[in-house]
Design an enzyme around this catalytic site. Sequence first.
Site, short mmCIF file in Angstrom:
data_model
loop_
_atom_site.label_atom_id
_atom_site.label_comp_id
_atom_site.label_asym_id
_atom_site.label_seq_id
_atom_site.Cartn_x
_atom_site.Cartn_y
_atom_site.Cartn_z
CG HIS A 59 -0.96 2.82 -9.40
ND1 HIS A 59 -1.07 3.66 -8.06
CD2 HIS A 59 -0.43 3.81 -10.26
CE1 HIS A 59 0.81 4.56 -8.47
NE2 HIS A 59 1.02 4.35 -9.95
CG HIS A 151 -4.31 5.38 -5.75
ND1 HIS A 151 -2.98 5.64 -6.22
CD2 HIS A 151 -3.74 7.64 -5.86
CE1 HIS A 151 -3.23 5.73 -7.81
NE2 HIS A 151 -3.61 7.46 -7.26
CD GLU A 215 -1.65 6.07 -1.62
OE1 GLU A 215 -2.19 4.44 -1.08
OE2 GLU A 215 -1.23 6.43 -2.46
#
Length: 332
Positions: A59, A151, A215
């Site tokens: 992303h 991420h 994350e």
Amino acid sequence: MLALGKLLDLTLAGREPTEKIQLTADGTRLHWLAEGALEVTPIGARDNGVDLLLSAGIHGNETAPIELLERLIRKVAAGTLKPAARVLFLFGNPEAIRRGERYVEQDMNRLFNGRHEEGSGNEAFRAAELERLAQVFFSKTERVHLHYDLHTAIRGSKIEQFALYPWAEGRQHSRSELARLRDAGIEAVLLQNKPGITFSAYTYGQLGAEAFTLELGKARPFGENQEVNLERLERSLELLIDGSEEQPDGSRLDGLKLFSVSREVIKHSDHFRLHLDDDVANFTELSPGYLLAEDIGGTRWVVDEVGARIIFPNPRVKNGLRAGILVVPAKL
């Protein structure tokens, strides 16, 4: 410092390097394979049999992990971090990184494990390329294969740094890998219970690597990640790369919270409604009886689990995709 140490600059500029292979003063080999892809090979005498894939930027607006990989690459290129492991660094979605956007056309982390074959466009093509790069990198047998896909999240989290551990038929979750994550500052791990379509699900399920999605805080623009503390993770990755890491002790997992997936909330139509505030944090607890979501045809998601928490709530996903996950405490 070697020019290939500036992989992020090359990627942001959309340029190919003039020299695609360079050697550090001690013989470490840097090889530019494709846009945003750099393979690092230690000298033979130092090779410890570990193949480490580090990916970020699947992303494009999740910049803290990109900056972390950039620091590691520069240390290798400058000779201050001397690898004993083979390392493949991947900046996943170059065009989205250049635009500072999560994705351009499609969420790339929903395009692995064959999903890219059903789509079109740059992100589907790139997902296929990343699978190919990973497959070639992990093709050497009798070596340790490890993948961290880094991420940051759209929203804040009650547990800031956590990991998702993929599932595959017949494989057991590794206690030593869980201990390694804990030692790197990861506070919680979600143990998944079915095949996935993320990059780490592909490398775990199809290539046999130990693989995790990490994350690491909230997504912010380049240069604005002061609140994202990745010092423990960065140090752990340096120890993995240079081979000086102590073997993780998986006999005890004190301090690491484990969760399992109870249910996925799937958005079926444009009538879908998620009854949560837009700023609700990941791992927010939900009480039994809470009406979480509604959709067409009288479909209702009512919490009936004790200790349930919500992660990745997103009512804006396309129809047919996951709009949230209900998780519950778990044990190995």
